[in-house]
Design an enzyme around this catalytic site. Structure first.
Site: not given
Ligand code: PMV
Length: 320
Positions: A101, A105-109, A111, A152
């Site tokens: 998704p 926050g699951l790292g789509s960009s 990946a 990420d």
């Molecule tokens: O939102 P996500 O899962 O891409 O995580 C970002 C993590 C942060 O610590 C908020 C930002 C970063 O670059 O580490």
């Protein structure tokens, strides 16, 4: 030439988000149930140097040259070609798909960047080693995030649990007992870049208020590394809840995330916290075992999560 494909998993941050941007340690694990996928195939009938990009998940069909020069996809092509000293890309068709998704926050960009970098470099006959893939993905994250920590792209590239401190060599995380996690999607789309930059602004105005909080998050991550290594699930859960409280103090959570965290705890989770950029996106809960995880997932959906996914981080022995 046959089509070339590559994929990269999703990821979740277990400990230390936000503070990791300020050089405190953090812990992240891959989420193998979801992934981004890239395919490239030569297009000998197209005019010279014509690359078509299709990325249905973001509604994109375009020639590469028609994308904004700072579009992440175009930047990835540029970085790979620069590294290989190639000035013209052979005509090709690229397709990007993903089950991760977006903006949750699951790292789509990350990946997508990793998978794309792998297929482009392989297509050009010089498949990049993971370190080079990671570098390209990091440069690309800077466009998405502004000031990314690099966690990420690192966990997504290496697809293993990591203990990460910005600007330091990455370390694998050893996992003494499987971690059964429930990932609850709040359904609130949130821009990590916006939350990171809001926090940066508040921090730059009052570093004395934020530095001690970052320190405490870092201490939690250090203790969590030990607890995970020893297979101490109860302690790992307690630390997750402590980390959530600190993220609330940093004002990067949301009412919905807080409610889901509470619901998971009431359903018997060992610990729960928001994960990633916050103010939306995902929360995670640690379950005793898979049966409990399924129950917690049901509770989260009843409490308003649009989706809940169970993922298990297996035990590992390997240190780098
Ligand atoms: O939102 P996500 O899962 O891409 O995580 C970002 C993590 C942060 O610590 C908020 C930002 C970063 O670059 O580490």
């Amino acid at each position: 030439m046959p089509a070339i494909s590559a994929s990269a998993p999703g990821k979740i941050i277990l400990f230390g988000e936000h503070a990791v941007v300020y050089n405190r340690p953090a812990i992240a694990v891959p989420v193998l149930q979801v992934s981004a996928h890239a395919t490239i195939v030569a297009d000998p009938l197209a005019p010279p140097h014509t690359v078509w990009i299709e990325a249905p998940m973001i509604g994109l069909t375009s020639r590469l040259e028609d994308l904004d020069p700072e579009h992440p996809i175009r930047v990835i092509f540029r970085l790979v070609m620069e590294k290989l000293n190639i000035s013209h890309f052979p005509s090709a068709k690229v397709k990007l798909t993903s089950t991760i998704p977006i903006a949750s926050g699951l790292g789509s960009s990350s990946a997508t960047s990793v998978a794309l970098t792998r297929v482009i470099s392989t297509f050009l006959g010089r498949p990049f080693p993971d370190e080079a893939v990671n570098q390209v993905a990091f440069e690309t994250e800077k466009i998405h995030h502004g000031h990314p920590s690099g966690i990420d792209n690192t966990v997504t590239t290496f697809a293993r649990p990591i203990y990460y401190v910005k600007d330091q060599p990455m370390r694998w995380l050893t996992v003494g007992e499987p971690l059964v996690l429930v990932i609850g999607d709040s359904g609130e789309a949130s821009s990590t870049a916006a939350v990171v930059s809001d926090l940066r602004q508040r921090w730059s105005q009052a570093p004395e208020a934020y530095e001690p909080l970052f320190d405490r998050v870092g201490e939690v991550a250090v203790r969590a590394r030990e607890a995970i290594d020893h297979g101490d699930l109860a302690e790992t859960g307690r630390l997750m809840s402590q980390n959530h409280a600190l993220l609330q103090e940093l004002d990067v959570s949301s009412n919905k995330l807080d409610q889901l965290v509470l619901a998971a705890m009431k359903a018997g989770a060992l610990g729960a916290k928001m994960s990633g950029g916050g103010r939306g996106g995902n929360m995670i809960a640690l379950a005793q075992n898979e049966n409990e995880a399924v129950e917690i997932a049901g509770t989260l959906e009843a409490a308003g999560a649009v989706h809940a996914l169970v993922t298990t981080v297996p035990t590992s022995g390997g240190k780098p």
